[in-house]
Design a protein around this motif. Structure first.
Motif, PDB file in Angstrom:
ATOM      1  N   GLU A 189      67.085  38.073  53.706  1.00 28.79           N
ATOM      2  CA  GLU A 189      67.272  39.314  54.466  1.00 28.79           C
ATOM      3  C   GLU A 189      65.944  40.036  54.579  1.00 28.79           C
ATOM      4  OE1 GLU A 189      70.087  41.922  52.585  1.00 28.79           O
ATOM      5  OE2 GLU A 189      69.436  43.645  53.751  1.00 28.79           O
ATOM      6  N   LEU A 190      65.631  40.537  55.772  1.00 26.42           N
ATOM      7  CA  LEU A 190      64.425  41.345  55.943  1.00 26.42           C
ATOM      8  C   LEU A 190      64.714  42.733  55.377  1.00 26.42           C
ATOM      9  CD1 LEU A 190      61.557  41.754  56.982  1.00 26.42           C
ATOM     10  CD2 LEU A 190      62.530  42.351  59.204  1.00 26.42           C
ATOM     11  N   ALA A 191      63.934  43.133  54.366  1.00 25.90           N
ATOM     12  CA  ALA A 191      64.175  44.412  53.697  1.00 25.90           C
ATOM     13  C   ALA A 191      63.227  45.510  54.153  1.00 25.90           C
ATOM     14  CB  ALA A 191      64.052  44.230  52.185  1.00 25.90           C
ATOM     15  N   HIS A 192      61.975  45.143  54.481  1.00 21.24           N
ATOM     16  CA  HIS A 192      60.992  46.179  54.803  1.00 21.24           C
ATOM     17  C   HIS A 192      59.851  45.590  55.626  1.00 21.24           C
ATOM     18  CE1 HIS A 192      58.568  49.776  54.195  1.00 21.24           C
ATOM     19  NE2 HIS A 192      57.563  49.000  53.853  1.00 21.24           N
ATOM     20  N   VAL A 193      59.342  46.375  56.545  1.00 22.55           N
ATOM     21  CA  VAL A 193      58.158  45.985  57.311  1.00 22.55           C
ATOM     22  C   VAL A 193      57.084  47.021  57.024  1.00 22.55           C
ATOM     23  CG1 VAL A 193      57.211  45.601  59.613  1.00 22.55           C
ATOM     24  CG2 VAL A 193      59.580  44.965  59.128  1.00 22.55           C
ATOM     25  N   SER A 194      55.899  46.556  56.665  1.00 23.00           N
ATOM     26  CA  SER A 194      54.798  47.471  56.373  1.00 23.00           C
ATOM     27  C   SER A 194      54.400  48.244  57.625  1.00 23.00           C
ATOM     28  CB  SER A 194      53.601  46.682  55.840  1.00 23.00           C
ATOM     29  OG  SER A 194      53.950  46.111  54.617  1.00 23.00           O
TER      30      SER A 194
ATOM     31  N   PHE B  35      65.650  41.445  62.132  1.00 21.95           N
ATOM     32  CA  PHE B  35      65.661  42.898  62.187  1.00 21.95           C
ATOM     33  C   PHE B  35      65.904  43.408  60.769  1.00 21.95           C
ATOM     34  CE2 PHE B  35      67.465  47.042  63.214  1.00 21.95           C
ATOM     35  CZ  PHE B  35      66.549  47.470  64.151  1.00 21.95           C
ATOM     36  N   ILE B  36      65.410  44.568  60.415  1.00 22.28           N
ATOM     37  CA  ILE B  36      65.596  45.092  59.067  1.00 22.28           C
ATOM     38  C   ILE B  36      67.087  45.160  58.748  1.00 22.28           C
ATOM     39  CG2 ILE B  36      65.322  47.112  57.569  1.00 22.28           C
ATOM     40  CD1 ILE B  36      62.644  47.611  58.914  1.00 22.28           C
ATOM     41  N   GLY B  37      67.475  44.528  57.639  1.00 27.14           N
ATOM     42  CA  GLY B  37      68.867  44.487  57.219  1.00 27.14           C
ATOM     43  C   GLY B  37      69.605  43.260  57.724  1.00 27.14           C
ATOM     44  N   GLN B  38      69.010  42.519  58.633  1.00 25.41           N
ATOM     45  CA  GLN B  38      69.659  41.323  59.175  1.00 25.41           C
ATOM     46  C   GLN B  38      69.429  40.145  58.220  1.00 25.41           C
ATOM     47  OE1 GLN B  38      68.166  39.981  62.965  1.00 25.41           O
ATOM     48  NE2 GLN B  38      70.064  38.900  63.440  1.00 25.41           N
ATOM     49  N   LYS B  39      70.471  39.335  58.034  1.00 27.92           N
ATOM     50  CA  LYS B  39      70.398  38.179  57.152  1.00 27.92           C
ATOM     51  C   LYS B  39      70.401  36.895  57.966  1.00 27.92           C
ATOM     52  CE  LYS B  39      72.798  40.381  53.366  1.00 27.92           C
ATOM     53  NZ  LYS B  39      73.974  40.415  52.534  1.00 27.92           N
TER      54      LYS B  39
END
Length: 152
Positions: A42-47, A9-13
């Motif tokens: 860490e997921l930072a961004h999803v297009s 998930f965005i922000g999850q490490k």
């Protein structure tokens, strides 16, 4: 809990556990980018259309296709579900996705990031939740926009 990298998930490490990449050149490219077992990512961004995905490794940002990220396994302390996918139990809200009006409406019900809720019942397309002693009924569309993690 082990999950594919693209399920973060965005922000999850998560901690990289393994790279299940078959092509030697692709695997070497990922290693050169710093994607190696034992590192935290860490997921930072999803297009906008869900591909590619931007990850942070330390201070660096790397961009991966969803298909590449699906072959990288990470260890995470918890998995994020939307309320529609969740089973009956207690959850903490991680994020609410939607327009400003939707987020404000949820906030007026006491639903916002960090709040603990109790999923009481699932009746077909209706989901009954308890927030500070008040019960609310949500439809499938609304429930699918509320993301949470299970708490004991």
């Amino acid at each position: 809990m082990l999950i594919p990298l693209h399920n973060l998930f965005i922000g999850q490490k998560g901690k990289i556990v393994s790279l299940n990449i078959e092509g030697e050149s692709t695997k070497n490219r990922l290693i050169a980018m710093g994607i190696t077992p034992g590192k935290f990512i860490e997921l930072a961004h999803v297009s906008p259309f869900g591909d590619p995905l931007v990850f942070k490794i330390g201070e660096k940002k790397v961009v991966l296709r969803r298909s590449e990220a699906s072959r990288i396994i990470v260890d995470v302390p918890y998995k994020v579900f939307n309320l529609l996918e969740s089973e009956i139990g207690k959850y903490e809200i991680i994020d609410i996705k939607g327009g400003r009006n939707f987020v404000e409406e949820m906030k007026s019900m006491g639903l916002y990031k960090g709040v603990n809720i109790n999923l009481v019942n699932k009746l077909g397309n209706r989901i009954i939740i308890d927030v500070d002693g008040k019960k609310y009924e949500l439809g499938r569309g609304r429930a699918s926009k509320i993301f949470c993690k299970k708490v004991e």
